[in-house]
Design a protein around this motif. Structure first.
Motif, mmCIF file in Angstrom:
data_model
loop_
_atom_site.group_PDB
_atom_site.id
_atom_site.type_symbol
_atom_site.label_atom_id
_atom_site.label_comp_id
_atom_site.label_asym_id
_atom_site.label_seq_id
_atom_site.Cartn_x
_atom_site.Cartn_y
_atom_site.Cartn_z
ATOM 1 N N TYR A 141 50.471 40.371 47.443
ATOM 2 C CA TYR A 141 50.331 40.476 46.002
ATOM 3 C C TYR A 141 50.342 41.941 45.575
ATOM 4 O O TYR A 141 50.118 42.850 46.391
ATOM 5 C CB TYR A 141 49.023 39.830 45.541
ATOM 6 C CG TYR A 141 47.822 40.263 46.360
ATOM 7 C CD1 TYR A 141 47.063 41.381 46.012
ATOM 8 C CD2 TYR A 141 47.467 39.566 47.517
ATOM 9 C CE1 TYR A 141 45.981 41.783 46.774
ATOM 10 C CE2 TYR A 141 46.386 39.962 48.288
ATOM 11 C CZ TYR A 141 45.645 41.065 47.919
ATOM 12 O OH TYR A 141 44.577 41.458 48.689
ATOM 13 N N GLY A 144 45.371 44.092 42.534
ATOM 14 C CA GLY A 144 44.741 43.774 41.259
ATOM 15 C C GLY A 144 45.254 42.512 40.610
ATOM 16 O O GLY A 144 44.696 42.055 39.602
ATOM 17 N N LYS A 145 46.309 41.915 41.186
ATOM 18 C CA LYS A 145 46.857 40.681 40.621
ATOM 19 C C LYS A 145 46.671 39.514 41.584
ATOM 20 O O LYS A 145 46.357 39.700 42.750
ATOM 21 C CB LYS A 145 48.335 40.872 40.281
ATOM 22 C CG LYS A 145 48.558 41.901 39.177
ATOM 23 C CD LYS A 145 49.991 41.868 38.678
ATOM 24 C CE LYS A 145 50.171 42.821 37.504
ATOM 25 N NZ LYS A 145 51.560 42.761 36.956
ATOM 26 N N ALA A 146 46.863 38.307 41.078
ATOM 27 C CA ALA A 146 46.682 37.104 41.894
ATOM 28 C C ALA A 146 47.765 37.017 42.969
ATOM 29 O O ALA A 146 48.912 37.440 42.750
ATOM 30 C CB ALA A 146 46.727 35.865 41.007
ATOM 31 N N ASN A 148 50.816 35.868 45.082
ATOM 32 C CA ASN A 148 51.986 35.062 44.730
ATOM 33 C C ASN A 148 52.941 34.859 45.911
ATOM 34 O O ASN A 148 53.974 34.215 45.758
ATOM 35 C CB ASN A 148 52.731 35.655 43.534
ATOM 36 C CG ASN A 148 53.123 37.109 43.737
ATOM 37 O OD1 ASN A 148 52.717 37.748 44.701
ATOM 38 N ND2 ASN A 148 53.906 37.639 42.815
#
Length: 211
Positions: A141, A144-146, A148
Protein backbone atom coordinates in the motif's frame (compact mmCIF):
# COMPACT_ATOMS: atom_id res chain seq x y z
CA UNK A 1 30.25 -15.23 -15.15
CA UNK A 2 28.30 -13.69 -12.28
CA UNK A 3 28.82 -10.18 -13.67
CA UNK A 4 27.65 -11.35 -17.08
CA UNK A 5 24.47 -12.78 -15.60
CA UNK A 6 23.79 -9.59 -13.63
CA UNK A 7 24.22 -7.54 -16.80
CA UNK A 8 21.83 -9.82 -18.67
CA UNK A 9 19.32 -9.52 -15.82
CA UNK A 10 19.47 -5.73 -15.92
CA UNK A 11 18.95 -5.68 -19.70
CA UNK A 12 16.07 -8.16 -19.53
CA UNK A 13 14.54 -6.21 -16.68
CA UNK A 14 14.65 -3.00 -18.73
CA UNK A 15 13.00 -4.72 -21.68
CA UNK A 16 10.29 -6.42 -19.63
CA UNK A 17 9.61 -3.69 -17.12
CA UNK A 18 10.03 -0.47 -19.06
CA UNK A 19 10.11 2.84 -17.20
CA UNK A 20 8.75 3.95 -13.82
CA UNK A 21 5.48 5.14 -12.34
CA UNK A 22 2.27 4.99 -14.33
CA UNK A 23 4.32 5.35 -17.53
CA UNK A 24 5.91 2.02 -16.59
CA UNK A 25 3.01 -0.11 -17.79
CA UNK A 26 2.49 1.70 -21.07
CA UNK A 27 6.22 1.70 -21.82
CA UNK A 28 6.39 -2.02 -21.16
CA UNK A 29 3.43 -2.50 -23.47
CA UNK A 30 5.16 -0.60 -26.26
CA UNK A 31 8.57 -2.22 -25.79
CA UNK A 32 7.62 -5.86 -25.42
CA UNK A 33 6.52 -8.25 -28.16
CA UNK A 34 3.42 -10.42 -28.20
CA UNK A 35 5.62 -13.17 -26.72
CA UNK A 36 5.46 -11.40 -23.36
CA UNK A 37 1.71 -10.71 -23.31
CA UNK A 38 0.00 -12.84 -20.70
CA UNK A 39 -3.74 -12.46 -20.04
CA UNK A 40 -4.94 -12.33 -16.44
CA UNK A 41 -7.56 -15.01 -17.19
CA UNK A 42 -4.75 -17.49 -17.85
CA UNK A 43 -3.22 -16.81 -14.44
CA UNK A 44 -6.59 -17.10 -12.68
CA UNK A 45 -7.04 -20.55 -14.25
CA UNK A 46 -3.65 -21.64 -12.85
CA UNK A 47 -3.91 -20.20 -9.35
CA UNK A 48 -2.78 -22.44 -6.53
CA UNK A 49 -5.68 -23.57 -4.31
CA UNK A 50 -3.30 -24.12 -1.37
CA UNK A 51 -2.54 -20.42 -0.97
CA UNK A 52 -4.14 -18.55 1.91
CA UNK A 53 -5.89 -15.24 1.16
CA UNK A 54 -7.03 -12.60 3.66
CA UNK A 55 -10.66 -11.49 3.64
CA UNK A 56 -11.44 -9.28 0.69
CA UNK A 57 -8.40 -10.35 -1.34
CA UNK A 58 -9.51 -13.57 -2.98
CA UNK A 59 -8.42 -13.93 -6.62
CA UNK A 60 -12.12 -14.14 -7.48
CA UNK A 61 -12.49 -10.53 -6.25
CA UNK A 62 -9.32 -9.23 -7.91
CA UNK A 63 -9.13 -6.26 -10.22
CA UNK A 64 -5.59 -7.41 -11.03
CA UNK A 65 -4.06 -10.85 -10.51
CA UNK A 66 -0.85 -12.68 -11.36
CA UNK A 67 0.22 -16.27 -10.82
CA UNK A 68 3.81 -17.38 -11.41
CA UNK A 69 5.75 -20.47 -10.44
CA UNK A 70 9.12 -22.05 -11.09
CA UNK A 71 11.11 -25.14 -10.13
CA UNK A 72 14.43 -24.41 -8.46
CA UNK A 73 17.32 -26.85 -8.20
CA UNK A 74 18.01 -25.89 -4.58
CA UNK A 75 16.32 -26.61 -1.28
CA UNK A 76 13.38 -24.53 -0.09
CA UNK A 77 15.58 -23.50 2.85
CA UNK A 78 18.06 -21.87 0.45
CA UNK A 79 15.31 -20.24 -1.60
CA UNK A 80 13.63 -18.92 1.55
CA UNK A 81 16.83 -17.23 2.73
CA UNK A 82 17.03 -15.26 -0.50
CA UNK A 83 13.40 -14.17 -0.19
CA UNK A 84 13.68 -12.95 3.40
CA UNK A 85 17.00 -11.19 2.73
CA UNK A 86 15.04 -8.28 1.24
CA UNK A 87 17.86 -5.75 1.34
CA UNK A 88 19.75 -7.96 -1.13
CA UNK A 89 16.89 -8.12 -3.66
CA UNK A 90 18.22 -5.17 -5.65
CA UNK A 91 21.51 -7.00 -6.16
CA UNK A 92 19.83 -9.62 -8.33
CA UNK A 93 16.29 -8.37 -9.16
CA UNK A 94 16.08 -5.06 -11.07
CA UNK A 95 12.45 -4.39 -10.13
CA UNK A 96 13.25 -3.92 -6.42
CA UNK A 97 15.22 -1.07 -4.87
CA UNK A 98 15.46 1.24 -1.84
CA UNK A 99 14.44 -1.54 0.54
CA UNK A 100 14.26 -0.33 4.13
CA UNK A 101 13.72 -2.89 6.90
CA UNK A 102 12.66 -2.13 10.48
CA UNK A 103 15.41 -0.74 12.70
CA UNK A 104 17.78 -3.49 13.79
CA UNK A 105 16.37 -6.09 11.38
CA UNK A 106 18.64 -7.90 8.93
CA UNK A 107 15.88 -9.81 7.13
CA UNK A 108 12.10 -10.08 6.87
CA UNK A 109 10.35 -11.60 9.88
CA UNK A 110 6.83 -12.24 11.09
CA UNK A 111 4.91 -8.93 11.22
CA UNK A 112 7.73 -6.95 9.55
CA UNK A 113 6.74 -3.63 8.02
CA UNK A 114 9.15 -2.51 5.31
CA UNK A 115 9.41 0.13 2.59
CA UNK A 116 10.68 -0.37 -0.95
CA UNK A 117 10.31 0.64 -4.58
CA UNK A 118 8.85 -1.74 -7.14
CA UNK A 119 7.22 -1.24 -10.56
CA UNK A 120 8.32 2.38 -10.20
CA UNK A 121 6.25 3.01 -7.06
CA UNK A 122 7.37 3.69 -3.48
CA UNK A 123 5.28 1.45 -1.26
CA UNK A 124 5.07 0.00 2.21
CA UNK A 125 4.44 -3.67 2.89
CA UNK A 126 3.30 -5.44 6.04
CA UNK A 127 3.80 -9.18 6.53
CA UNK A 128 0.70 -10.92 7.88
CA UNK A 129 1.54 -14.56 7.12
CA UNK A 130 4.92 -16.05 7.92
CA UNK A 131 5.65 -19.77 8.04
CA UNK A 132 9.42 -20.19 7.66
CA UNK A 133 10.57 -22.03 4.53
CA UNK A 134 6.97 -22.48 3.39
CA UNK A 135 4.68 -19.42 3.31
CA UNK A 136 4.85 -15.65 3.43
CA UNK A 137 2.27 -13.01 2.55
CA UNK A 138 2.25 -9.23 2.77
CA UNK A 139 -0.08 -6.33 2.13
CA UNK A 140 1.22 -3.59 -0.15
CA UNK A 141 0.00 0.00 0.00
CA UNK A 142 0.93 3.65 -0.24
CA UNK A 143 2.05 4.69 3.27
CA UNK A 144 -0.90 6.05 5.21
CA UNK A 145 -3.51 4.49 2.93
CA UNK A 146 -5.51 1.26 3.10
CA UNK A 147 -3.91 -1.91 1.66
CA UNK A 148 -4.85 -2.51 -1.97
CA UNK A 149 -2.44 -5.30 -2.95
CA UNK A 150 -1.61 -8.66 -1.38
CA UNK A 151 1.47 -10.66 -2.41
CA UNK A 152 2.07 -14.23 -1.31
CA UNK A 153 4.85 -16.82 -1.54
CA UNK A 154 4.34 -20.59 -1.29
CA UNK A 155 7.31 -23.00 -1.28
CA UNK A 156 6.88 -26.74 -1.82
CA UNK A 157 9.78 -29.23 -1.51
CA UNK A 158 10.07 -31.50 -4.55
CA UNK A 159 12.86 -34.04 -4.21
CA UNK A 160 16.06 -32.10 -3.56
CA UNK A 161 14.57 -29.01 -5.19
CA UNK A 162 11.79 -26.54 -4.52
CA UNK A 163 8.67 -25.45 -6.39
CA UNK A 164 8.17 -21.74 -5.81
CA UNK A 165 4.75 -20.17 -6.33
CA UNK A 166 4.07 -16.46 -6.06
CA UNK A 167 0.69 -14.81 -6.56
CA UNK A 168 -0.63 -11.29 -6.14
CA UNK A 169 -4.07 -9.71 -5.96
CA UNK A 170 -4.72 -6.02 -6.59
CA UNK A 171 -7.95 -4.24 -5.67
CA UNK A 172 -9.37 -0.81 -6.44
CA UNK A 173 -8.63 2.07 -8.80
CA UNK A 174 -4.83 1.66 -8.89
CA UNK A 175 -5.11 -2.02 -9.78
CA UNK A 176 -7.76 -1.28 -12.40
CA UNK A 177 -5.58 1.38 -14.02
CA UNK A 178 -2.59 -0.97 -14.00
CA UNK A 179 -4.68 -3.65 -15.71
CA UNK A 180 -6.12 -1.27 -18.31
CA UNK A 181 -2.63 -0.17 -19.37
CA UNK A 182 -1.25 -3.71 -19.66
CA UNK A 183 -2.67 -6.54 -17.58
CA UNK A 184 0.39 -8.71 -18.19
CA UNK A 185 2.90 -6.30 -16.60
CA UNK A 186 2.52 -7.77 -13.11
CA UNK A 187 2.97 -11.28 -14.47
CA UNK A 188 6.09 -10.31 -16.41
CA UNK A 189 7.64 -8.60 -13.40
CA UNK A 190 7.07 -11.64 -11.22
CA UNK A 191 8.34 -13.98 -13.95
CA UNK A 192 11.60 -12.05 -13.92
CA UNK A 193 11.69 -12.19 -10.11
CA UNK A 194 11.35 -15.98 -10.14
CA UNK A 195 13.92 -16.46 -12.90
CA UNK A 196 16.39 -14.37 -10.94
CA UNK A 197 15.50 -16.12 -7.67
CA UNK A 198 16.17 -19.45 -9.36
CA UNK A 199 19.52 -18.22 -10.63
CA UNK A 200 20.68 -16.75 -7.32
CA UNK A 201 19.53 -19.85 -5.41
CA UNK A 202 21.43 -22.19 -7.73
CA UNK A 203 24.58 -20.05 -7.87
CA UNK A 204 27.61 -20.39 -5.54
CA UNK A 205 28.18 -18.13 -2.54
CA UNK A 206 30.16 -15.55 -4.50
CA UNK A 207 26.91 -13.95 -5.68
CA UNK A 208 25.42 -12.80 -2.36
CA UNK A 209 27.19 -14.71 0.38
CA UNK A 210 23.95 -16.21 1.64
CA UNK A 211 24.79 -19.89 1.11
Amino acid sequence: MQKSKLAQTAILGALLLGNTGLSFASSAKDQTSEHYRHPMASDLAKRDKNIHWPDGFSPKEADLFAHNEINVDASCAVVWEHIVAAQDWQRWYPNASLVKLPAGASKLESSSVFQWRTFGFDIESKIVEFEPRKRMGWFGYVPGKAPNFYHTWYLVPEGSGCRVVTEEVGKGADAQKFREMDESTLHRGHALWLEDLKWVSETPAVVTGLH
